[in-house]
Scaffold this motif. Structure first.
Motif, PDB file in Angstrom:
ATOM      1  N   ASP A   1      -5.836  -0.742  -4.611  1.00 24.12           N
ATOM      2  CA  ASP A   1      -5.267  -1.316  -3.388  1.00 24.12           C
ATOM      3  C   ASP A   1      -6.254  -2.318  -2.788  1.00 24.12           C
ATOM      4  OD1 ASP A   1      -3.780  -1.970  -1.209  1.00 24.12           O
ATOM      5  OD2 ASP A   1      -3.681   0.046  -0.358  1.00 24.12           O
ATOM      6  N   GLU A   2      -6.044  -3.574  -3.058  1.00 23.64           N
ATOM      7  CA  GLU A   2      -6.904  -4.669  -2.592  1.00 23.64           C
ATOM      8  C   GLU A   2      -8.395  -4.336  -2.735  1.00 23.64           C
ATOM      9  OE1 GLU A   2      -5.614  -7.154   0.440  1.00 23.64           O
ATOM     10  OE2 GLU A   2      -3.767  -6.056   0.865  1.00 23.64           O
TER      11      GLU A   2
ATOM     12  N   SER B   1       0.841  -1.207   0.000  1.00 21.57           N
ATOM     13  CA  SER B   1       0.000   0.000   0.000  1.00 21.57           C
ATOM     14  C   SER B   1       0.870   1.249   0.000  1.00 21.57           C
ATOM     15  CB  SER B   1      -0.902   0.027   1.240  1.00 21.57           C
ATOM     16  OG  SER B   1      -1.799  -1.040   1.220  1.00 21.57           O
TER      17      SER B   1
HETATM   18 MG   LIG Z   1      -2.059  -2.704   2.214  1.00 16.79          MG
END
Ligand SMILES: [Mg+2]
Ligand SMILES: Nc1ncnc2c1ncn2[C@@H]1O[C@H](COP(=O)(O)OP(=O)(O)OP(=O)(O)O)[C@@H](O)[C@H]1O
Length: 244
Positions: free
Chosen positions: A161-162, A41
């Motif tokens: 991000d995910e 991240s």
């Molecule tokens: Mg992360």
């Protein structure tokens, strides 16, 4: 399109990114994976200036990210970002969520912004939800709105991000389908995700991070090929995520 060169970052004494170097060409799709806390991240937040870094350089579409302040507003408008938890404004309708940044950041008129927002809402299959509020949509639908919102800014690249990790399993595919389409349309994308099916389908490359370091950056076929040929840390990680 995105050029990271020896990027290092510290939180106090803790080195969260260690000499990260990677180059993402226009139209490439790069999946970033690795254990929790490995810096995934942080790395992509550095790419759109959400986090600062102390060493190295990042250039996005010929704009240097390192020159804080000066280039940041331009950069953020050009780099689309989609987070795990959607980050929609709960008190604004879907149409308003889609148009607000276009109006405030790009200076578009309201009508133009709404038209553009609705075009992308249609593209993610949610045109009929325009007048609802985020709380009235499912997680998968909210994430598709978040993707439409980012696309409405006409970004030169997209960072994820995910994007599916907060979703119930039955909603994961509807979001991945939108991302696959985007990839196939030629969007430059960096996706932090552990959805290896997605990686196998559309990624050009896979970057594996551990402890703030890019351990591997290789073509998809090499990454998913002979596991025994991978560095030990990748093997351990892959055996965990591919086990089920
Ligand atoms: Mg992360
Ligand atoms: N604001 C902060 N201050 C201090 N340390 C931080 C901060 N943000 C993140 N860290 C630390 O930096 C490291 C990397 O965090 P990061 O969120 O980039 O990891 P990640 O790979 O995205 O993990 P996850 O898979 O859990 O999302 C972690 O050890 C984390 O605890």
């Amino acid at each position: 399109m995105i050029d990271l060169s020896n990027v290092s970052k510290w939180y106090g004494k803790f080195k969260v990114l260690d000499q990260c170097t990677a180059r993402i060409e226009k139209g490439e799709v790069v999946v970033v994976c690795g254990p929790s806390g490995s810096g995934k991240s942080t790395l992509i937040k550095c790419v759109n200036g959400l986090e600062s870094f102390q060493q190295g350089s990042i250039v996005v579409d010929d704009v240097s990210v390192g020159v804080a302040g000066k280039n940041l507003p331009t950069l953020r408008a050009r780099v689309g970002m989609v987070f795990q938890n959607f980050e929609l404004f709960p008190h604004l309708s879907i149409t308003e969520n889609l148009s607000i940044a276009q109006i405030k950041v790009l200076g578009r008129g309201k009508e133009e912004a709404v038209d553009c927002g609705l075009k992308y809402l249609d593209r993610v299959g949610l045109r009929t939800q325009a007048d609802k509020y985020p709380g009235q949509l499912s997680g998968g639908q909210q994430q598709r709105v978040a993707i439409a919102r980012a696309l409405a800014m006409n970004p030169v690249c997209m960072l994820f991000d995910e994007p599916t990790s907060a979703l119930d399993p039955e909603m994961v595919n509807e979001v991945l389908d939108v991302m696959v389409e985007l990839a196939q349309d030629g969007m430059t994308m960096i996706c932090v995700t552990h959805e290896m099916g997605f990686a196998r389908k559309v990624a050009n490359r896979v970057i594996f991070m551990d402890g703030g370091t890019i351990i591997e950056d290789c073509g998809k076929d090499a990454f998913f090929g002979d596991i025994s040929a991978r560095p030990k840390r990748t093997q351990t990680f892959l055996s965990k995520i591919l086990a089920h």
